[in-house]
Design a protein around this motif. Structure first.
Motif, PDB file in Angstrom:
ATOM      1  N   LEU A   1      -7.678   5.828 -12.283  1.00 61.26           N
ATOM      2  CA  LEU A   1      -8.926   6.474 -11.868  1.00 61.26           C
ATOM      3  C   LEU A   1     -10.134   5.627 -12.233  1.00 61.26           C
ATOM      4  O   LEU A   1     -11.060   5.487 -11.459  1.00 61.26           O
ATOM      5  CB  LEU A   1      -9.049   7.858 -12.522  1.00 61.26           C
ATOM      6  N   THR A   2     -10.108   5.065 -13.427  1.00 64.68           N
ATOM      7  CA  THR A   2     -11.322   4.396 -13.885  1.00 64.68           C
ATOM      8  C   THR A   2     -11.487   2.989 -13.356  1.00 64.68           C
ATOM      9  O   THR A   2     -12.594   2.517 -13.247  1.00 64.68           O
ATOM     10  CB  THR A   2     -11.387   4.339 -15.421  1.00 64.68           C
ATOM     11  N   ALA A   3     -10.382   2.292 -13.030  1.00 70.41           N
ATOM     12  CA  ALA A   3     -10.483   0.939 -12.474  1.00 70.41           C
ATOM     13  C   ALA A   3      -9.490   0.020 -13.123  1.00 70.41           C
ATOM     14  O   ALA A   3      -9.010   0.261 -14.208  1.00 70.41           O
ATOM     15  CB  ALA A   3     -11.857   0.305 -12.651  1.00 70.41           C
ATOM     16  N   GLY A   4      -9.278  -1.061 -12.441  1.00 74.48           N
ATOM     17  CA  GLY A   4      -8.504  -2.138 -13.049  1.00 74.48           C
ATOM     18  C   GLY A   4      -6.999  -1.983 -12.970  1.00 74.48           C
ATOM     19  O   GLY A   4      -6.313  -2.878 -12.536  1.00 74.48           O
TER      20      GLY A   4
ATOM     21  N   GLN B   1       0.827  -1.208   0.000  1.00 71.48           N
ATOM     22  CA  GLN B   1       0.000   0.000   0.000  1.00 71.48           C
ATOM     23  C   GLN B   1       0.865   1.264   0.000  1.00 71.48           C
ATOM     24  O   GLN B   1       0.609   2.199  -0.740  1.00 71.48           O
ATOM     25  CB  GLN B   1      -0.914  -0.008   1.218  1.00 71.48           C
TER      26      GLN B   1
ATOM     27  N   ARG C   1      -4.773  -0.476 -11.132  1.00 73.13           N
ATOM     28  CA  ARG C   1      -4.026   0.078 -10.025  1.00 73.13           C
ATOM     29  C   ARG C   1      -2.920  -0.914  -9.677  1.00 73.13           C
ATOM     30  O   ARG C   1      -2.702  -1.903 -10.321  1.00 73.13           O
ATOM     31  CB  ARG C   1      -4.857   0.296  -8.772  1.00 73.13           C
ATOM     32  N   LYS C   2      -2.273  -0.576  -8.606  1.00 75.94           N
ATOM     33  CA  LYS C   2      -1.350  -1.503  -7.950  1.00 75.94           C
ATOM     34  C   LYS C   2      -0.342  -2.111  -8.908  1.00 75.94           C
ATOM     35  O   LYS C   2       0.433  -1.411  -9.498  1.00 75.94           O
ATOM     36  CB  LYS C   2      -2.157  -2.595  -7.242  1.00 75.94           C
ATOM     37  N   LYS C   3      -0.445  -3.414  -9.115  1.00 79.34           N
ATOM     38  CA  LYS C   3       0.607  -4.120  -9.830  1.00 79.34           C
ATOM     39  C   LYS C   3       0.825  -3.559 -11.232  1.00 79.34           C
ATOM     40  O   LYS C   3       1.941  -3.297 -11.650  1.00 79.34           O
ATOM     41  CB  LYS C   3       0.261  -5.598  -9.908  1.00 79.34           C
ATOM     42  N   ARG C   4      -0.275  -3.364 -11.950  1.00 81.49           N
ATOM     43  CA  ARG C   4      -0.111  -2.912 -13.326  1.00 81.49           C
ATOM     44  C   ARG C   4       0.422  -1.495 -13.377  1.00 81.49           C
ATOM     45  O   ARG C   4       1.201  -1.138 -14.257  1.00 81.49           O
ATOM     46  CB  ARG C   4      -1.441  -3.016 -14.069  1.00 81.49           C
TER      47      ARG C   4
END
Lengths: 423, 271
Positions: B233-236, B173, B238-241
């Motif tokens: 912002l839109t989704a999907g 995080q 985040r994080k790893k990608r």
């Protein structure tokens, strides 16, 4: 003076023997006072936990005192000596100090690095202190045992890695979410291990708690226990959308959560990370789920493996701890050596002589014209005053046997004779 | 004088980076204080070296490849110190200081002569345009280091390799948060660099956009980070990608920075 440790622990004695030799409840005080009264025992303390029974004593002669203590154990617990003698370890002087330091630093514990033993040891010594069975030596030994344990704790990583399922779960959660405050948690099913882990997560700040169970009443019950809310079992998959940490422990014979279900959940939660802990056997969560991005699935074996590697790490750190302990043992031995009265007598005399000589010199400078006879008379006066003042302390140091250490320490303090490493 | 300062700064960074790399492979506590001390010493000397060149040349020292690489490294260290001060992640230096060192070594091998300023560069735009460009590049460089840390930590968590470096890396995080902040700084600065660049181009050459290779590659970089932000912002994504994209994005940044100068013909090519 010598330090004696007699005891047994989980490595040397079976649980049956440990049970029989334990000093529980009122037996602790009774035993402690009786040991203090044994011949040749000057100070005593007694530690009795479920994993170990240990007697610490400051004694005049180790062999006699050890025999006396063994006889006492045999009589007190009504057990013949051959039955317990081979489970006992007997340490004296530096080995005894080392043993106490290893115990306080938790190197001798069943799980290396677990801190409970230090508290238990502190309690045992405080109890002995309150019953006035300890003196200078054991008090100092205890103080050093605590400070050594603290040194070991700060200078090595011996206590850093989790060695229980619930600690491991919290530790992992913190590597994913930083802190658990504000995170939502769901307990699926029940069971001792799962509830313990749940409680641990809640103690670490997890706020939103949900409980799901095949029997809804049980869920309500547990939810009340955890100050959370109950969820119907059929709804748990849907509820995962709003759950960051899941502990799963149901008695289901097969998987209850599959990859495609979880994929849908992840899409709905916009791929926010989720930590799934499956401690049920057989497993309840399809292991394929771990392949989904941002899902971290751990089963009971994974956690067990974490714990085992952590125990190995602790063992590695233990070798560093041994070095620290050796240093402290040496320091303690050095201190104990200064308790010997002969060097103190010499130092005391030396100090008196120095003062005398200084004062005579000063006198001579003030009255340089004084004739020889009068000067001699002044010197004799000074000699006789110092000798008389030194007489009683010297005798006390030389002759007292029982409380010689105490007197040595007091005299060193009163006359400001160096030799102690601190205080 | 300037040369000695630069060399000393390089030495400071070198020692700090070596300490950082050793820390990666050691099981024990990291020597992060030592690492920070050496990089701080390097940074002070580096700042002095840049000021020296500024005074000697009379303009911001970013007009030769040597100066640009050196200034790039300076900005990276600056951002690194901000983050270290704010988050206190000792092991972070192990991932960022090697980037600094590589930039500095590149700078060390490039000619250090100070040529008189080309007429086209004699403008206030030099200040404005380059500062935006360098800060954004540096933010992306640090995001690359943080992204690498994220991918490593995520790999450890997935494969259940939970000792050694795993223990010393911060949580996913935190890494994601830092990565996000860096791109949030880097992206608007890159946007500003492109806008000020085209304004400058208009005033210098009379055209906003010249299809110069540097301009084109900057635009490609801009699109990559725009995608990161948009998908976050839109989704999907985040994080790893997001971490993966910030790693890839920086490789494009590096090409825009060095590759364009060495391989392609551009008005941005240094003499």
């Amino acid at each position: 003076m010598n330090i004696l440790v007699i005891g047994l622990n989980h490595k040397t004695a079976s649980v049956e023997i440990r049970e029989r030799l334990a000093f529980n409840g009122p037996k602790l005080e009774e035993g402690l006072l009786a040991i203090r009264q044994l011949k040749g025992v000057n100070e005593a303390a007694l530690l009795s936990t479920c994993n170990r029974v240990e007697i610490y004593a400051s004694v005049c002669d180790v062999m006699t005192a050890a025999e006396a203590v063994k006889d006492f154990i045999s009589g007190f617990h009504d057990i013949v000596r051959p039955e317990f003698e081979k489970s006992l370890y007997v340490y004296q002087s530096e080995d005894a100090t080392r043993h106490v330091f290893r115990v306080s630093s938790s190197l001798d514990s069943m799980i290396i690095g677990e801190p409970q033993i230090l508290g238990q040891l502190k309690d045992a010594f405080e109890f002995a202190l309150s019953k006035k069975t300890t003196g200078v030596i054991l008090n100092r030994l205890m103080k050093k045992a605590i400070s050594t344990a603290k040194r070991v704790r700060t200078e090595t990583r011996i206590a850093e890695n989790a060695v229980s399922i619930s600690f491991a779960a919290v530790e992992l959660a913190k590597k994913i979410f930083t802190e658990l405050a504000g995170k939502s948690f769901m307990l699926l099913g029940a069971g001792e291990m799962a509830e313990l882990a749940a409680r641990h997560l809640i103690n670490n700040g997890v706020t939103d708690v949900k409980v799901a169970n095949r029997t809804y009443d049980r869920a309500c019950e547990l939810a009340q226990d955890f100050c959370g809310c109950a969820v119907r079992f059929e709804d748990f998959v849907h509820e995962l959308v709003r759950t960051d940490i899941l502990i799963c422990s149901t008695g289901a014979p097969s998987f209850i959560l599959f990859r495609d279900q979880m994929q849908k959940v992840m899409k709905e939660r916009k791929h926010r990370p989720v930590f799934l802990i499956d401690i049920s056997v057989p497993r309840n969560i399809d292991p394929e789920i771990n392949k989904i991005d941002n899902v971290y699935l751990y089963n009971v074996d994974d956690l067990q493996e974490v714990i085992e590697t952590n125990i190995l790490e602790r063992k590695k750190e233990a070798t560093k701890a041994e070095t620290i302990i050796n240093e402290e043992v040496e320091k303690f031995a050095h201190w104990a050596a200064t308790l010997d009265s002969v060097p103190v007598i010499v130092a005391l005399r030396q100090k008196a002589d120095d003062i005398k000589r200084e004062e005579i010199e000063r006198f001579r400078n003030r009255f340089p014209d004084l004739d020889k006879d009068k000067m001699e008379a002044v010197e004799n006066l000074a000699n006789s005053i110092t000798n008389k003042l030194m007489h009683n302390p010297t005798v006390a140091l030389r002759e007292s046997a029982e409380d010689r250490e105490m007197i040595t320490i007091i005299i060193k303090k009163l006359y400001g004779i160096d030799g102690e490493d601190e205080e | 004088m300037g040369t000695i300062l630069f060399e000393l700064a390089l030495t400071g960074y070198f020692i700090a980076a070596i300490i950082g790399i050793i820390d990666l492979f050691r099981g024990g506590k990291e020597s992060s204080k030592l690492m920070i001390a050496f990089s701080a010493a390097g940074f002070v000397l580096h700042t002095a070296a840049i000021i020296y060149r500024y005074v000697a040349g009379g303009h911001l020292p970013v007009t030769s490849m040597h100066e640009a690489a050196s200034f790039f490294a300076w900005c990276v260290v600056l951002i690194y110190f901000f983050l270290e001060f704010r988050y206190k992640i000792g092991i972070m230096g192990s991932f960022i200081l090697p980037i600094v060192l590589l930039l500095m070594i590149t700078a060390a091998f490039l000619p250090r002569t100070m040529a008189p300023l080309a007429p086209a560069l004699r403008s206030h735009w030099l200040w404005i345009h380059t500062i935006f460009a360098f800060v954004s590049n540096a933010a992306f460089a640090v995001a690359f280091g943080i992204g690498t840390m994220y991918l490593l930590q995520e790999h450890y968590l997935k494969s259940k390799h939970l000792h050694g470096l795993f223990q010393r890396l911060p949580s996913l995080q935190v890494l994601d948060e830092i990565n996000h902040k860096l791109i949030n700084i880097g992206f608007p600065f890159l946007t500003m660099a492109i806008i000020t660049g085209s304004l400058w181009a208009e005033s210098a050459w009379g055209r906003f956009w010249n299809w110069d290779p540097k301009e084109v590659w900057s635009l490609i970089t801009w699109f990559i980070y725009a995608v990161v932000l948009h998908l976050r912002l839109t989704a999907g994504w985040r994080k790893k990608r997001a971490a993966m994209l910030s790693v890839i994005g920086f490789i494009v940044v590096l090409f825009t920075f060095f590759g364009v100068n060495f391989l392609l013909k551009s008005v941005h090519t240094f003499q």
